[in-house]
Enzyme design. Structure first.
Site, PDB file in Angstrom:
ATOM      1  N   CYS A  56      66.474 -17.726 -26.210  1.00  0.00           N
ATOM      2  CA  CYS A  56      66.112 -19.279 -26.935  1.00  0.00           C
ATOM      3  C   CYS A  56      64.671 -18.627 -27.226  1.00  0.00           C
ATOM      4  CB  CYS A  56      65.664 -20.670 -26.676  1.00  0.00           C
ATOM      5  SG  CYS A  56      64.617 -21.563 -28.176  1.00  0.00           S
ATOM      6  N   CYS A  91      61.939 -26.943 -25.481  1.00  0.00           N
ATOM      7  CA  CYS A  91      60.881 -26.511 -25.940  1.00  0.00           C
ATOM      8  C   CYS A  91      59.022 -26.939 -25.977  1.00  0.00           C
ATOM      9  CB  CYS A  91      61.748 -25.664 -26.871  1.00  0.00           C
ATOM     10  SG  CYS A  91      62.358 -24.199 -27.054  1.00  0.00           S
ATOM     11  N   CYS A 141      58.904 -34.389 -31.638  1.00  0.00           N
ATOM     12  CA  CYS A 141      57.571 -32.820 -30.419  1.00  0.00           C
ATOM     13  C   CYS A 141      57.199 -32.444 -30.121  1.00  0.00           C
ATOM     14  CB  CYS A 141      58.654 -31.569 -31.622  1.00  0.00           C
ATOM     15  SG  CYS A 141      58.845 -29.640 -31.835  1.00  0.00           S
ATOM     16  N   GLU A 162      56.541 -19.739 -24.620  1.00  0.00           N
ATOM     17  CA  GLU A 162      57.682 -20.120 -24.001  1.00  0.00           C
ATOM     18  C   GLU A 162      59.089 -19.326 -24.738  1.00  0.00           C
ATOM     19  OE1 GLU A 162      57.134 -24.680 -23.581  1.00  0.00           O
ATOM     20  OE2 GLU A 162      58.922 -24.243 -23.916  1.00  0.00           O
TER      21      GLU A 162
HETATM   22  N1  SAH Z   1      60.596 -25.571 -35.814  1.00  0.00           N
HETATM   23  C1  SAH Z   1      62.057 -25.447 -35.707  1.00  0.00           C
HETATM   24  C2  SAH Z   1      62.521 -24.814 -34.622  1.00  0.00           C
HETATM   25  C3  SAH Z   1      61.839 -24.845 -33.261  1.00  0.00           C
HETATM   26  S1  SAH Z   1      62.959 -26.625 -32.712  1.00  0.00           S
HETATM   27  C4  SAH Z   1      62.858 -26.841 -36.147  1.00  0.00           C
HETATM   28  O1  SAH Z   1      62.413 -27.693 -36.076  1.00  0.00           O
HETATM   29  O2  SAH Z   1      64.146 -26.616 -36.408  1.00  0.00           O
HETATM   30  C5  SAH Z   1      64.179 -26.005 -32.478  1.00  0.00           C
HETATM   31  C6  SAH Z   1      64.812 -27.446 -32.272  1.00  0.00           C
HETATM   32  O3  SAH Z   1      64.921 -28.636 -31.464  1.00  0.00           O
HETATM   33  C7  SAH Z   1      64.996 -28.162 -33.039  1.00  0.00           C
HETATM   34  O4  SAH Z   1      65.939 -29.412 -33.867  1.00  0.00           O
HETATM   35  C8  SAH Z   1      64.108 -29.063 -33.108  1.00  0.00           C
HETATM   36  O5  SAH Z   1      64.120 -30.667 -34.112  1.00  0.00           O
HETATM   37  C9  SAH Z   1      64.556 -29.490 -31.624  1.00  0.00           C
HETATM   38  N2  SAH Z   1      63.625 -30.421 -31.023  1.00  0.00           N
HETATM   39  C10 SAH Z   1      62.541 -30.674 -30.634  1.00  0.00           C
HETATM   40  N3  SAH Z   1      62.130 -31.032 -29.799  1.00  0.00           N
HETATM   41  C11 SAH Z   1      63.237 -31.575 -29.448  1.00  0.00           C
HETATM   42  C12 SAH Z   1      62.910 -32.348 -28.340  1.00  0.00           C
HETATM   43  N4  SAH Z   1      62.342 -33.343 -27.778  1.00  0.00           N
HETATM   44  N5  SAH Z   1      64.167 -33.164 -27.184  1.00  0.00           N
HETATM   45  C13 SAH Z   1      65.018 -32.139 -28.449  1.00  0.00           C
HETATM   46  N6  SAH Z   1      65.705 -31.614 -29.362  1.00  0.00           N
HETATM   47  C14 SAH Z   1      64.098 -30.958 -29.884  1.00  0.00           C
HETATM   48 FE1  SF4 Z   2      58.981 -29.895 -35.634  1.00  0.00          FE
HETATM   49 FE2  SF4 Z   2      60.350 -27.762 -35.134  1.00  0.00          FE
HETATM   50 FE3  SF4 Z   2      57.604 -27.284 -34.926  1.00  0.00          FE
HETATM   51 FE4  SF4 Z   2      58.835 -28.677 -33.900  1.00  0.00          FE
HETATM   52  S1  SF4 Z   2      58.598 -26.371 -33.380  1.00  0.00           S
HETATM   53  S2  SF4 Z   2      57.223 -29.970 -34.528  1.00  0.00           S
HETATM   54  S3  SF4 Z   2      60.706 -29.565 -34.072  1.00  0.00           S
HETATM   55  S4  SF4 Z   2      59.490 -27.699 -37.108  1.00  0.00           S
END
Ligand code: SAH
Ligand code: SF4
Length: 371
Positions: A105, A340, A119, A92
């Site tokens: 993004c 995401c 997540c 995505e």
């Molecule tokens: N893996 C990296 C970057 C991708 S996630 C990280 O975790 O930082 C990007 C952001 O989206 C992160 O801050 C993550 O915690 C947040 N995120 C993930 N799932 C989410 C959700 N369901 N609602 C809001 N933010 C979310």
């Molecule tokens: Fe955690 Fe970022 Fe991976 Fe989602 S994408 S599982 S928030 S590290």
């Protein structure tokens, strides 16, 4: 020999590749311009190259490997793209309209192994890392669509899509070098942000690179007990080690750093946690910025809900009273699969249920959202 995407090469890699084949250095600049400024669809369009030069490129590289499956457009102008990779995997990418311009993004991996408990991306284990070329192409595909629709330019990039960028460090760094190149897409370093769940050794490595790219840390909890519960990465890299790495980054770069904090109802949104967060950031003050993120509920994670608006406000005010810079993040595309990883995991679930894949739909299309 399998051809690779030319978008995966940094300018110096492209230059070296050409020099090694007896080509002149200026050819690299010409090709770079065709790829990233004129944004051609075929090597044949590079009209100032000799026939042999075009042949050389055609023999070794391809221009594009991503296929646009779905472009889901929200009322606020957000467009969520689902791209199919040559091996069939789905990723995505999201285009967001801010007051300050367009931002994209980008996804860095197919799935994610960090497995944060809230997540959608973490639900599906990592299938593989993306190459730098596949990341560049996410941006280019969207920019080309914009070129066709009147020419608006993407000026900002966040690496916050599916995956953990610091678990695919080298490819992500090459991707950043390619899009940052001033004679190419020229996305300003200050307009790029990479978000990490806190892979400590890579924060040190990132700090040691001499550039202005922004760093965001997904903190989500101010202490080990809570953070380990919602993010198992904290068991490997606990809060103290993370903060030590952050201090190193701040000392080295003197750049502002963002802490992302998803507000989860009755989990991490009490006054107590706001106070604890403020004291955790006490020694960073002017360089620390807290982004309070409204949670996008994920169907499989029923234990997590979005905090009430009153709790969000109270949390924000507690931070502000303690002198912490903070803001509540604006939401984009709330009428589409906003978080995401959600669109992708939904597609994969549908495929599992119906035994047919979205790939069978021919061509790409917009799903109009009813207002
Ligand atoms: N893996 C990296 C970057 C991708 S996630 C990280 O975790 O930082 C990007 C952001 O989206 C992160 O801050 C993550 O915690 C947040 N995120 C993930 N799932 C989410 C959700 N369901 N609602 C809001 N933010 C979310
Ligand atoms: Fe955690 Fe970022 Fe991976 Fe989602 S994408 S599982 S928030 S590290």
């Amino acid at each position: 020999m399998e051809k690779t995407s030319i978008y995966g090469l940094t300018k110096s890699q492209l230059t070296d590749w050409l020099l090694a084949r007896g080509e002149k250095k200026f050819r690299a600049a010409q090709i770079w311009d065709w790829l990233y400024v004129k944004r051609v669809d075929a090597f044949e369009e590079m009209t100032n190259l000799p026939k042999a030069g075009i042949q050389l490129l055609n023999d070794h590289f391809v221009l594009g490997t991503l296929k646009e499956e779905i472009a889901q457009k929200a009322k606020d102008g957000t467009v969520k793209y689902l791209f199919r990779l040559p091996d069939g995997n789905l990723i995505e990418t999201v285009l967001m309209p801010h007051e300050y311009g367009l931002s994209v993004c980008v996804t860095s991996q197919v799935g994610c192994n960090i497995g944060c408990s809230f997540c959608a991306s973490g639900l599906l284990r990592k299938n593989r890392d993306l190459t730098s070329g596949e990341m560049v192409e996410q941006l280019l595909k969207i920019q080309r669509n914009l070129d066709r629709m009147g020419g608006k330019r993407v000026g900002h990039v966040v690496v916050m899509g599916i995956g953990e960028p610091f678990d695919n460090f080298d490819q992500v760094m090459d991707f950043l070098r390619i899009i940052n190149d001033q004679k190419g897409l020229s996305i300003g370093a200050r307009h790029i942000t990479v978000s990490t769940s806190g892979i400590v050794p890579k924060i040190y490595e990132f700090a040691d690179i001499d550039w202005q790219i922004n760093l965001a840390i997904s903190l989500h909890a101010p202490n080990n007990a809570l953070r380990s519960r919602i993010m198992k990465i904290n068991r490997a890299y606990p809060v103290e080690a993370l903060m030590k790495a952050v201090d190193y980054y701040l000392e080295k770069t003197n750049r502002r750093i963002t802490f992302e904090y998803i507000l989860l109802k009755d989990m991490n949104d009490h006054k107590e946690e706001a106070l604890e967060l403020a004291s955790l950031l006490e020694n960073k003050r002017s360089l620390a910025f807290v982004n309070l993120i409204p949670y996008n509920p994920v169907a499989e994670h029923t234990e997590y809900q979005r905090s009430d608006p009153e709790a969000v406000l109270a949390f924000y005010e507690t931070l502000r009273k303690k002198g912490v810079n903070a803001a509540v993040r604006k939401e984009f595309g709330t009428d589409i699969d906003a978080a995401c990883g959600q669109l992708r995991s939904k597609q994969i679930r549908r495929k599992r249920v119906r035994g047919q894949s979205a790939a069978k739909k021919k061509g790409s299309h917009y799903i109009p959202i009813q207002s």
